[in-house]
Design a protein around this motif. Sequence first.
Motif, mmCIF file in Angstrom:
data_model
loop_
_atom_site.group_PDB
_atom_site.id
_atom_site.type_symbol
_atom_site.label_atom_id
_atom_site.label_comp_id
_atom_site.label_asym_id
_atom_site.label_seq_id
_atom_site.Cartn_x
_atom_site.Cartn_y
_atom_site.Cartn_z
ATOM 1 N N THR A 50 0.842 -1.192 0.000
ATOM 2 C CA THR A 50 0.000 0.000 0.000
ATOM 3 C C THR A 50 0.874 1.237 0.000
ATOM 4 N N HIS A 51 0.336 2.325 -0.531
ATOM 5 C CA HIS A 51 1.048 3.593 -0.581
ATOM 6 C C HIS A 51 0.801 4.378 0.706
ATOM 7 N N TYR A 52 1.780 5.185 1.075
ATOM 8 C CA TYR A 52 1.635 6.066 2.245
ATOM 9 C C TYR A 52 2.414 7.347 1.976
ATOM 10 N N TRP A 53 1.755 8.470 2.170
ATOM 11 C CA TRP A 53 2.397 9.766 1.931
ATOM 12 C C TRP A 53 3.075 10.259 3.199
ATOM 13 N N ASP A 94 6.163 10.018 -1.588
ATOM 14 C CA ASP A 94 5.400 8.775 -1.552
ATOM 15 C C ASP A 94 6.277 7.634 -1.069
ATOM 16 N N ALA A 95 5.727 6.832 -0.179
ATOM 17 C CA ALA A 95 6.406 5.636 0.309
ATOM 18 C C ALA A 95 5.466 4.448 0.126
ATOM 19 N N GLU A 96 6.001 3.255 0.235
ATOM 20 C CA GLU A 96 5.202 2.041 0.110
ATOM 21 C C GLU A 96 5.461 1.137 1.311
ATOM 22 N N ARG A 128 10.930 2.966 -0.124
ATOM 23 C CA ARG A 128 10.644 4.004 -1.115
ATOM 24 C C ARG A 128 9.786 3.427 -2.228
ATOM 25 N N ARG A 129 10.136 2.216 -2.653
ATOM 26 C CA ARG A 129 9.368 1.521 -3.679
ATOM 27 C C ARG A 129 9.590 0.030 -3.499
ATOM 28 N N GLN A 173 -4.429 -3.118 6.437
ATOM 29 C CA GLN A 173 -3.870 -1.837 5.983
ATOM 30 C C GLN A 173 -4.762 -0.667 6.394
ATOM 31 N N LYS A 178 -3.325 2.358 8.673
ATOM 32 C CA LYS A 178 -3.332 3.763 8.261
ATOM 33 C C LYS A 178 -4.129 4.630 9.227
#
Length: 395
Positions: free
Chosen positions: A144-147, A153-155, A174-175, A249, A253
């Motif tokens: 999942t992505h997280y700002w 952007d981080a994952e 980072r990716r 997730q 979050k």
Amino acid sequence: MSKARLVLTALFVDRQTPAEVARRYGVHRSWVYKLRARYRAEGEAALWPRPRRPKLSPAATPASTIELIIRLRKELAESGLDAGPDTICWHLAHHHGVTVSPATVARCLTRAGLVVAAPKKRPRSSYIRFAADLPNECWQSDVTHYWLADGTDAEILSWLDDHARYALSVTAHRRVTGPIVADTFAETAAQHGIPASTLTDNAMVYTTRYSGGRGGRNAFEAQLRRLGVVQKNSRPNHPTTCGKAERFQQTMKKWLAAQPVQPTTIGQLQILLDAFADAYNHRRPHRSLPQRATPATAYAARPKATPAASRDADTHDRVRRDRIDTTGVVTLRHAGRLHHIGIGRTHARTHVLLLVQDLDIRVVNAATGELLRELTLDPTRDYQPTGRPPGPTRK
């Protein structure tokens, strides 16, 4: 006109006796006497509806318990954790020695105005629920992505046990790439044991089955086959198959958003993820587990499953069309890594067919059918040399 007003009119205007009024209007005589006494004491207020609530409620929830319920609701909500009636009941029983029903907690929260109306959702009965019988029987994973707070952007890559909902690994990157998935799986398996199967979506970091077969299996797929782990993937456009990872997730979050200081770097995010995983596994009751147990308790309650059988017969067969380059080399990707196979400069620019069965490779001239080379791939080497031609060794 109400019957009470008719009775009072007959008593005080018509001057009838209570017995006559009771017979005339079909009411009990004791009620007529009670209404007359109330009218003499209160006047017109005697005609108003009387509350039916009892003067004493010995079974009512104590005020101290109501205050404790409201305080727990506030603390859990501010911490980004589940604050529903079932969770509050668990905390009351385990940490405060108070036993109440979820319905009682729900009534207290509703009266305090702490319940937010939610839109109607799909009924739970319409979902087909499944869960593994043993720990390590199935691991779910998702990305999942997280700002971050600085806008980058981080994952986040997570591994979750399907039986106990135990967060096996939660890491920030980072990716997320294919090698990262393979490495984190290996580290998690070394710590918790090799699972019998995995369940993921169809992202390229997990499987290449929808890539057209050009690149072969990636590193993660090859790793699972080598360990004998059964790989399962959801159908496209069916995220509910991996619903446990998706719900995890969402909880993660929500917890991250409730933290007072938001992370600005991957290192800071990882510190928060470690704290969340510890709270999620050991201090947060899970509604889907028996007796609202914690994931750590459920994960340790039963013996762990192991891979059932070898997957040696599960070979990956493919045919690849290519052309030998000017240096006499043709390339082939195996386990996510590109290898160079030497054929010889005499065959430069020749169109060939590569018949691949796992590590066994045959390179055939596409026009004539001539076998140009047959070899077993060495996964540790980028370049596969042609070797010496057959015949006596020169001195």
